[in-house]
Scaffold this active site. Sequence first.
Site, PDB file in Angstrom:
ATOM      1  N   GLY A  35       2.013  19.375  28.777  1.00 62.52           N
ATOM      2  CA  GLY A  35       2.028  20.331  27.669  1.00 62.52           C
ATOM      3  C   GLY A  35       0.656  20.862  27.272  1.00 62.52           C
ATOM      4  O   GLY A  35       0.555  21.766  26.427  1.00 62.52           O
ATOM      5  N   ASP A 167       9.146  41.015  -2.325  1.00 65.08           N
ATOM      6  CA  ASP A 167       8.561  40.211  -3.404  1.00 65.08           C
ATOM      7  C   ASP A 167       7.283  40.895  -3.865  1.00 65.08           C
ATOM      8  O   ASP A 167       6.832  41.875  -3.258  1.00 65.08           O
ATOM      9  CB  ASP A 167       8.312  38.756  -2.966  1.00 65.08           C
ATOM     10  CG  ASP A 167       7.472  38.659  -1.713  1.00 65.08           C
ATOM     11  OD1 ASP A 167       6.660  39.575  -1.469  1.00 65.08           O
ATOM     12  OD2 ASP A 167       7.636  37.678  -0.967  1.00 65.08           O
ATOM     13  N   LYS A 190      10.951  37.313  -6.039  1.00 63.48           N
ATOM     14  CA  LYS A 190      11.418  36.208  -5.192  1.00 63.48           C
ATOM     15  C   LYS A 190      10.749  34.919  -5.638  1.00 63.48           C
ATOM     16  O   LYS A 190       9.569  34.898  -5.958  1.00 63.48           O
ATOM     17  CB  LYS A 190      11.039  36.515  -3.738  1.00 63.48           C
ATOM     18  CG  LYS A 190      11.454  35.446  -2.750  1.00 63.48           C
ATOM     19  CD  LYS A 190      11.111  35.861  -1.316  1.00 63.48           C
ATOM     20  CE  LYS A 190       9.772  35.305  -0.889  1.00 63.48           C
ATOM     21  NZ  LYS A 190       9.469  35.602   0.528  1.00 63.48           N
TER      22      LYS A 190
HETATM   23  C1  R5P Z   1       6.309  35.364   2.326  1.00 59.30           C
HETATM   24  O1  R5P Z   1       6.027  35.577   1.177  1.00 59.30           O
HETATM   25  C2  R5P Z   1       6.265  36.383   3.404  1.00 59.30           C
HETATM   26  O2  R5P Z   1       5.711  37.585   2.971  1.00 59.30           O
HETATM   27  C3  R5P Z   1       7.631  36.640   3.992  1.00 59.30           C
HETATM   28  O3  R5P Z   1       8.462  37.234   3.028  1.00 59.30           O
HETATM   29  C4  R5P Z   1       8.254  35.347   4.446  1.00 59.30           C
HETATM   30  O4  R5P Z   1       7.334  34.608   5.201  1.00 59.30           O
HETATM   31  C5  R5P Z   1       9.480  35.623   5.265  1.00 59.30           C
HETATM   32  O5  R5P Z   1      10.048  34.409   5.624  1.00 59.30           O
HETATM   33  P1  R5P Z   1      11.600  34.270   5.884  1.00 59.30           P
HETATM   34  O6  R5P Z   1      11.959  35.302   6.899  1.00 59.30           O
HETATM   35  O7  R5P Z   1      11.758  32.880   6.417  1.00 59.30           O
HETATM   36  O8  R5P Z   1      12.285  34.452   4.581  1.00 59.30           O
END
Ligand code: R5P
Length: 293
Positions: A35, A167, A190
């Site tokens: 690996g 978010d 969020k």
């Molecule tokens: C987090 O705040 C990032 O901006 C993305 O929204 C997040 O990493 C997305 O992750 P997932 O697809 O697992 O919800």
Amino acid sequence: MIVIPGPASIELGENIAKIMGVESFPVEHRIFPDGESYTRLTGSFGGELVVIVQSTPSPQDARLIQLFQMTATAKELGAERIICCVPYLAYSRQDKRFIDGEAISLDIVLHLLKSLGADDLIVVDAHNEESLRRSHIIKTWNLSAIPLLAKYIRELGFDGAYSLGPDEGALHLAKSADEFLKGGFSFFEKRRDRKTGNIEMKVKDVDVNGRDAIVFDDIVSSGGTMVQAIAGLKQLGARRVVAACTHAFFIGEAEKRIIEAGADLIVATDTIKTKFSRVSVAPVIAQQLAKII
Ligand code: R5P
């Protein structure tokens, strides 16, 4: 100037070299049966400005080791200046200690790059630009692929679509996209449970009823964030919805879940090469290189 396209970004590195009109030198690379990564540079580096192109998506740790191997070797072989282009920078999301005792992984990656000989770092849509700047560990340039994505989507017939960040941290992405789409922008709220990783989304009453809307995020990983944002837009009466991101991980059933939530289209860049890579970040990286060399 010479370009080394790392094993994770061969096509992207070669395209950057082509745009810049410089030579690129392939890397000999293989994985040993246990690996571990074997890496051998070709070409000569004495007194050269060396640009290493290596994104670090999954398997992140191996991709990082290869990046470290290329950087340290180019330095030992006499490179005058090393610019590491790491379009997707692994560990960017762990940029602080959210819970006591956690490793600040982003800083560790930056310290390693610097101490191995990297002079500059170019990244694309870093999770949190502020944390890169604040650390002062290595001179970093954070580029954005959002204008490229927004222009591409507009050309598909989405002029005037609403831009949404899932978010608050993604509000600047929606704002930047709105400069091209011009249909207004906002964000949902969020909250992520730091222990379980589960998210809760508060859907705000944004003006999308009967209109097209695009969700812009830096990363789609498990797809949970995108699914909830799209479901929220659909609940508010949005017509066509596009899921757009710079770094497309799409782990497990992310694609299926995003389509089932109501996405009509998924668009991403080639910082991680997938079937969703509709837009290349090579031109923005080449443009930035031209400015700083
Ligand atoms: C987090 O705040 C990032 O901006 C993305 O929204 C997040 O990493 C997305 O992750 P997932 O697809 O697992 O919800």
